[in-house]
Write an enzyme that holds these catalytic residues in place. Structure first.
Site, PDB file in Angstrom:
ATOM      1  N   GLU A 278       0.876  -1.260   0.130  1.00 34.93           N
ATOM      2  CA  GLU A 278       0.058   0.126   0.104  1.00 34.93           C
ATOM      3  C   GLU A 278       0.900   1.239  -0.184  1.00 34.93           C
ATOM      4  O   GLU A 278       0.517   2.091  -0.438  1.00 34.93           O
ATOM      5  CB  GLU A 278      -0.966   0.098   1.194  1.00 34.93           C
ATOM      6  CG  GLU A 278      -1.967  -1.132   1.340  1.00 34.93           C
ATOM      7  CD  GLU A 278      -2.825  -1.284  -0.034  1.00 34.93           C
ATOM      8  OE1 GLU A 278      -3.133  -0.461  -0.704  1.00 34.93           O
ATOM      9  OE2 GLU A 278      -3.161  -2.525  -0.319  1.00 34.93           O
ATOM     10  N   ASP A 361       3.663  -4.515  -5.656  1.00 38.85           N
ATOM     11  CA  ASP A 361       4.161  -5.676  -5.026  1.00 38.85           C
ATOM     12  C   ASP A 361       5.653  -5.740  -5.373  1.00 38.85           C
ATOM     13  O   ASP A 361       6.360  -6.103  -4.129  1.00 38.85           O
ATOM     14  CB  ASP A 361       3.603  -6.847  -6.175  1.00 38.85           C
ATOM     15  CG  ASP A 361       2.341  -7.218  -5.810  1.00 38.85           C
ATOM     16  OD1 ASP A 361       1.536  -7.057  -4.746  1.00 38.85           O
ATOM     17  OD2 ASP A 361       1.556  -7.937  -6.702  1.00 38.85           O
TER      18      ASP A 361
END
Length: 420
Positions: A278, A361
């Site tokens: 995030e 990611d």
């Protein structure tokens, strides 16, 4: 009119049969041979029951998605062709003198009709999720959320539609551009207030109760030069067994939010990887890129809608009992075109989103240097949501804003941290 209704129902039926065949018989969701036995193979982290349920649940939910979108188009088409929209317009004019009240009355009846006709599919979707133990929300709570949705959307629609038709009546040729200009501050305002006004209508948000974990997350945020005082936790366990975390809001109202189900099911290293993911969105300014992309699509979409609305009223206005695009009764045409354009543009917007999610990611992997936690977190996400690891192609391009779990687990497992 009978021909239009017959053709609309026939096309919807044929489409539904094709999608059902594609999802249940035609699509191949097998794992590639070279990945058999790898961490991306669901047989290595799911038992036989989970494998069976994930395939069943995913197919049913995907079918409901592909049926619900054109069903909305069918509703708007029938509302226009049968003359219901014109009837609602007439009721509103008889019931009120002022234009804004007429708009409110018309919108109430149109919104209520669409909600009632859409309810059966929503009810089926809710019960499917409950049957497969994804949703644990009570019927009363689910209905409460449905009512909140209705009234929040209704209030926003009164404002949006009122301004939209004021612009159309002032400048029939260039209303689309002025509407787009006004959509910029309005969209920013909604994104700013959503975390503090709209989201709390549905769930309770509070600072993360695990202060030791919060300290570690904030240390990561400091390393990434992210100004953050709190990580927020949201009480989702009363509604679902799924896992999630996300970034919402802009500016001082930005929030990193963790579902409590994620905290309950994942270990600390897995949670730290998700938080780093995030943070990657924040560092790479994905939310602002998303806003820019949304505004570009909105500009193009409004221009296309303006041309098609004028064409449709010229060609079929006598059937709809609508003589001009200035007539509030043309709103279902506007909503129909928005829905169609949104669906058509989904493959592009989803592709951009998948690219951003992969970048986040990889950022998280660089920050945590923990492939094992990343892989196990993706495996747990798959199990908790009963999601297909390798979904069909059409499902991927129309529904997936993230890379598939097959892709995420594979590149995560193979990731090697770059040397600085």
């Amino acid at each position: 009119m009978k021909k239009v209704i017959g053709w609309s129902l026939g096309i919807y039926l044929v489409f539904g049969l094709f999608i059902a065949w594609y999802l249940f018989l035609g699509a191949n969701t097998d794992i590639p041979a070279q990945l058999k036995g790898s961490p991306a193979d669901p047989q290595t982290f799911m038992n036989e029951r989970e494998l069976l349920l994930s395939e069943e649940y995913s197919k049913i939910k995907n079918l409901l998605f592909f049926l619900s979108v054109p069903f909305e188009w069918l509703i708007y088409t029938l509302v226009l062709v049968i003359g219901i929209s014109a009837k609602f317009r007439d009721w509103s004019k008889v019931s009120a003198k002022f234009s804004i009240l007429q708009t409110a009355i018309y919108l109430f009846w149109l919104s209520l009709l669409v909600e009632v006709l859409s309810f059966p599919l929503s009810w089926i979707s809710y019960n499917v999720s409950k049957t497969y133990n994804i949703t644990v929300q009570s019927t009363q709570s689910w209905m409460k959320d449905l009512l909140i949705d209705f009234w929040v959307n209704y209030a926003l629609m009164i404002l949006i539609v009122g301004v939209l038709f004021w612009l159309i009546r002032r400048n029939e040729k260039r209303w689309w551009f002025h509407a787009w200009l006004l959509s910029i501050p309005f969209s920013m305002f909604l994104m700013f207030v959503q975390p503090v006004i709209i989201d709390p209508l549905y769930n309770d948000f509070f600072p993360l109760t695990n202060k030791e974990l919060e300290t570690k997350i904030l240390e990561m945020a400091d390393r990434a030069d992210i100004p953050a005082d709190h990580v927020f936790e949201v009480n989702m366990s009363e509604k679902t067994n799924s896992l999630n975390a996300y970034v919402t809001g802009i500016g001082s109202n930005s929030r990193i939010v963790l579902w409590d189900t994620t905290l309950q099911r994942l270990n600390e290293n897995e949670i730290l990887f998700i938080m780093a993911h995030e943070m990657g969105h924040y560092v790479m300014k994905h939310i602002y890129i998303g806003i820019a992309g949304y505004l570009v699509l909105t500009l193009v979409g409004l221009f296309i809608i303006s041309k098609f609305m004028s064409f449709m009223i010229r060609k079929w206005g006598h059937i709809f009992k609508i003589s001009s695009v200035k007539d509030i009764a043309v709103l279902p045409v506007f909503l129909l075109l928005i829905s169609v354009l949104s669906f058509v543009s989904d493959p592009v917007s989803n592709a951009v989103s998948r690219h951003q999610e992969k970048s986040a990611d990889l950022y998280a992997l660089e920050m945590t240097d923990d492939n094992k936690a990343a892989v196990s977190s993706f495996q747990e996400l798959s199990k908790a949501g009963l999601s297909q690891v390798n979904p069909p192609f059409l499902v991927k391009i129309f529904r997936y804003g993230h890379p598939t779990m097959l892709e995420r687990i594979t590149y995560t497992n193979e990731f090697e941290k770059s040397e600085e």
